[in-house]
Every structure is written in C-alpha cells, then in structure tokens.
Design a protein around this motif. Structure first.
Motif, PDB file in Angstrom:
ATOM      1  N   ASN A   1       0.792  -1.227   0.000  1.00 21.20           N
ATOM      2  CA  ASN A   1       0.000   0.000   0.000  1.00 21.20           C
ATOM      3  C   ASN A   1       0.823   1.275   0.000  1.00 21.20           C
ATOM      4  N   ILE A   2       1.962   1.221   0.678  1.00 23.89           N
ATOM      5  CA  ILE A   2       2.712   2.460   0.882  1.00 23.89           C
ATOM      6  C   ILE A   2       4.187   2.138   1.051  1.00 23.89           C
ATOM      7  N   GLY A   3       5.036   3.114   0.742  1.00 25.54           N
ATOM      8  CA  GLY A   3       6.476   2.908   0.899  1.00 25.54           C
ATOM      9  C   GLY A   3       7.066   3.968   1.810  1.00 25.54           C
ATOM     10  N   PRO A   4       8.285   3.730   2.271  1.00 27.91           N
ATOM     11  CA  PRO A   4       8.926   4.648   3.208  1.00 27.91           C
ATOM     12  C   PRO A   4       9.088   6.076   2.664  1.00 27.91           C
ATOM     13  N   GLN A   5       9.323   6.197   1.354  1.00 21.22           N
ATOM     14  CA  GLN A   5       9.487   7.541   0.781  1.00 21.22           C
ATOM     15  C   GLN A   5       8.203   8.357   0.893  1.00 21.22           C
ATOM     16  N   GLU A   6       7.097   7.659   0.699  1.00 21.57           N
ATOM     17  CA  GLU A   6       5.791   8.316   0.763  1.00 21.57           C
ATOM     18  C   GLU A   6       5.487   8.780   2.196  1.00 21.57           C
ATOM     19  N   ILE A   7       5.832   7.923   3.136  1.00 18.16           N
ATOM     20  CA  ILE A   7       5.602   8.250   4.549  1.00 18.16           C
ATOM     21  C   ILE A   7       6.490   9.434   4.952  1.00 18.16           C
ATOM     22  N   LYS A   8       7.726   9.371   4.492  1.00 16.69           N
ATOM     23  CA  LYS A   8       8.690  10.413   4.791  1.00 16.69           C
ATOM     24  C   LYS A   8       8.206  11.765   4.258  1.00 16.69           C
ATOM     25  N   LYS A   9       7.691  11.718   3.030  1.00 10.38           N
ATOM     26  CA  LYS A   9       7.198  12.923   2.373  1.00 10.38           C
ATOM     27  C   LYS A   9       6.020  13.507   3.150  1.00 10.38           C
ATOM     28  N   HIS A  10       5.148  12.625   3.604  1.00  9.88           N
ATOM     29  CA  HIS A  10       3.982  13.053   4.368  1.00  9.88           C
ATOM     30  C   HIS A  10       4.406  13.803   5.639  1.00  9.88           C
ATOM     31  N   ILE A  11       5.383  13.253   6.345  1.00 13.08           N
ATOM     32  CA  ILE A  11       5.842  13.884   7.584  1.00 13.08           C
ATOM     33  C   ILE A  11       6.526  15.224   7.276  1.00 13.08           C
ATOM     34  N   SER A  12       7.304  15.248   6.190  1.00  6.76           N
ATOM     35  CA  SER A  12       7.965  16.496   5.778  1.00  6.76           C
ATOM     36  C   SER A  12       6.940  17.574   5.493  1.00  6.76           C
ATOM     37  N   GLN A  13       5.845  17.171   4.838  1.00 11.20           N
ATOM     38  CA  GLN A  13       4.810  18.141   4.480  1.00 11.20           C
ATOM     39  C   GLN A  13       4.071  18.673   5.702  1.00 11.20           C
ATOM     40  N   MET A  14       4.180  17.957   6.827  1.00  7.08           N
ATOM     41  CA  MET A  14       3.600  18.462   8.066  1.00  7.08           C
ATOM     42  C   MET A  14       4.511  19.508   8.702  1.00  7.08           C
ATOM     43  N   GLY A  15       5.693  19.656   8.147  1.00  4.15           N
ATOM     44  CA  GLY A  15       6.605  20.679   8.640  1.00  4.15           C
ATOM     45  C   GLY A  15       7.731  20.154   9.508  1.00  4.15           C
ATOM     46  N   TYR A  16       7.908  18.833   9.506  1.00  8.03           N
ATOM     47  CA  TYR A  16       8.986  18.253  10.299  1.00  8.03           C
ATOM     48  C   TYR A  16      10.065  17.681   9.382  1.00  8.03           C
ATOM     49  N   GLU A  17      11.288  18.032   9.661  1.00  6.97           N
ATOM     50  CA  GLU A  17      12.389  17.495   8.877  1.00  6.97           C
ATOM     51  C   GLU A  17      12.606  16.026   9.252  1.00  6.97           C
TER      52      GLU A  17
END
Ligand SMILES: [Cu+2]
Length: 68
Positions: free
Chosen positions: A50-66
């Motif tokens: 369903n999902i990969g680590p890059q996608e999850i990482k991107k989601h967290i980045s878009q929340m404003g967290y590095e």
C-alpha cells in the motif's frame, strides 16, 4: 509487514509526537506508529503493498517536520 525508522529532530514535545502519530496512522497501509520522544525516533509498521517509506517520509515532511 515492514518497519521503517526515521529520525525527526524537531519533535520536541508530546503534542508533536501525537500529531505525527495520528496523521501517519491515518495513511493507507500504515498499521502502527510509535514515537520515542527521547530519541526523536519514529517506528512505522506498514504494508509495502500500500505504501512505501518515501511516501511516509514525504507526508511527515509536508507536516513541517524534517525527516532524516
Ligand atoms: Cu511539540
């Protein structure tokens, strides 16, 4: 099921931790999210169909967290 571990150095309190936890948990394919505030580390159990680590990482980045 696979597990991804990320470092999020800007997590500073339980509000950040809860916010990230809830938001990542709502992603399709994510089964479990645990945040360790002390080490600023996040462990995410996900279904790779369903999902990969890059996608999850991107989601967290878009929340404003590095994410490292
Ligand atoms: Cu905070």
């Amino acid at each position: 099921m696979e597990t991804a571990t990320f470092n999020i150095p800007s997590i500073s309190c339980s509000a950040c931790s809860n916010k990230i936890q809830e938001s990542v948990k709502s992603l399709k394919g994510v089964k479990n999210v645990s945040v360790d505030l002390k080490s600023q580390q996040v462990n995410i159990d996900y279904n790779p169909d369903n999902i990969g680590p890059q996608e999850i990482k991107k989601h967290i980045s878009q929340m404003g967290y590095e994410v490292i």
